[in-house]
Design an enzyme around this catalytic site. Structure first.
Site: not given
Ligand code: C5P
Length: 225
Positions: A26-28
């Site tokens: 995923s990402n932030r």
């Protein structure tokens, strides 16, 4: 309001690409800017605002309709179902460019090897796919975060809006003290010709209100009002 009979759809958060039943890539992205955009669209008088919740970490504003998804392929399906009914689509969510080629049904086990490789395959570019569809009267808005500043960053943004055939692109210079955490967000909104239609710097609320104002000023929505 020019939005009084309009259905606005905002995607917010970041996709999770499953690896196995307990792990993902995923990402932030927290979904804060998307939540602020949905709220600003409601405030501006939109008839209906759908927030596509892509693993958001913040509460949803009151009054929005929620569609919950997690992976890019789920987001693709949700947008496909929403596309006919929407008038404005704001693609604020951070979408993974790649996903694991295989999703293991069992939790992956540690092996004796010191290295581990995960094969990834390219995800569809959802905005580009929708941008390629006929869409009379619909406004498609993309986001682009670039680390390059000045003219170089703006040139990347111009290329991106053309490649994706979006109507507007919100260009956000990240790095160099901008765009991260509590630091104020600074954005420029460009059209397909690469003209800067407006800019905003400040809180995500302020930036959201400015973006909605620029969308409202689009001739497509103005003519319909
Ligand atoms: O190409 P890039 O990821 O910088 O483009 C960002 C914009 O494109 C965002 O609006 C994002 O939601 C959208 N996007 C998408 N599908 C992808 C990657 C990005 O719709 N696979």
């Amino acid at each position: 309001s020019p939005l009084r009979d309009k259905h606005v759809v905002v995607t917010a958060g970041g996709t999770r690409e499953p690896i196995d039943p307990v792990r993902f890539l995923s990402n932030r992205s927290s979904g804060r800017q998307g939540a602020a955009l949905a709220e600003a669209a409601l405030k501006a008088g939109a008839q209906k605002v759908t927030l596509v919740n892509v693993n958001m970490e913040v509460p949803l504003p009151e009054g929005v309709e929620e569609v919950k998804v997690s992976s890019t392929l789920e987001l693709e399906k949700a947008l496909d179902e929403l596309f006919d009914s929407l008038d404005v689509l704001i693609m604020c969510a951070a979408v993974s460019d790649y996903r694991p080629a295989v999703v293991s049904e069992e939790k992956l086990k540690k092996t004796a090897s010191d290295t581990f490789s995960l094969e990834l395959v390219k995800n569809p570019d959802l905005l580009a796919q929708l941008g390629a569809r006929p869409r009379e009267g619909k406004v498609l808005v993309g986001f682009a975060a670039e680390t390059a500043g000045g003219q170089a960053g703006l040139d990347f943004a111009k290329r991106k809006i053309q490649a994706k055939q979006a109507d507007l692109l919100v260009y956000n210079q990240v790095g160099n003290e901008q765009g991260f955490g509590d630091r104020p967000n600074q954005v420029q909104v460009i059209n397909r010709q690469g003209e800067i239609l407006g800019q905003a710097a400040g809180s995500k609320q302020l930036v959201a209100e400015k973006i909605i104002e620029i969308i409202i000023n689009q001739s497509i929505l103005k003519d319909a009002a």
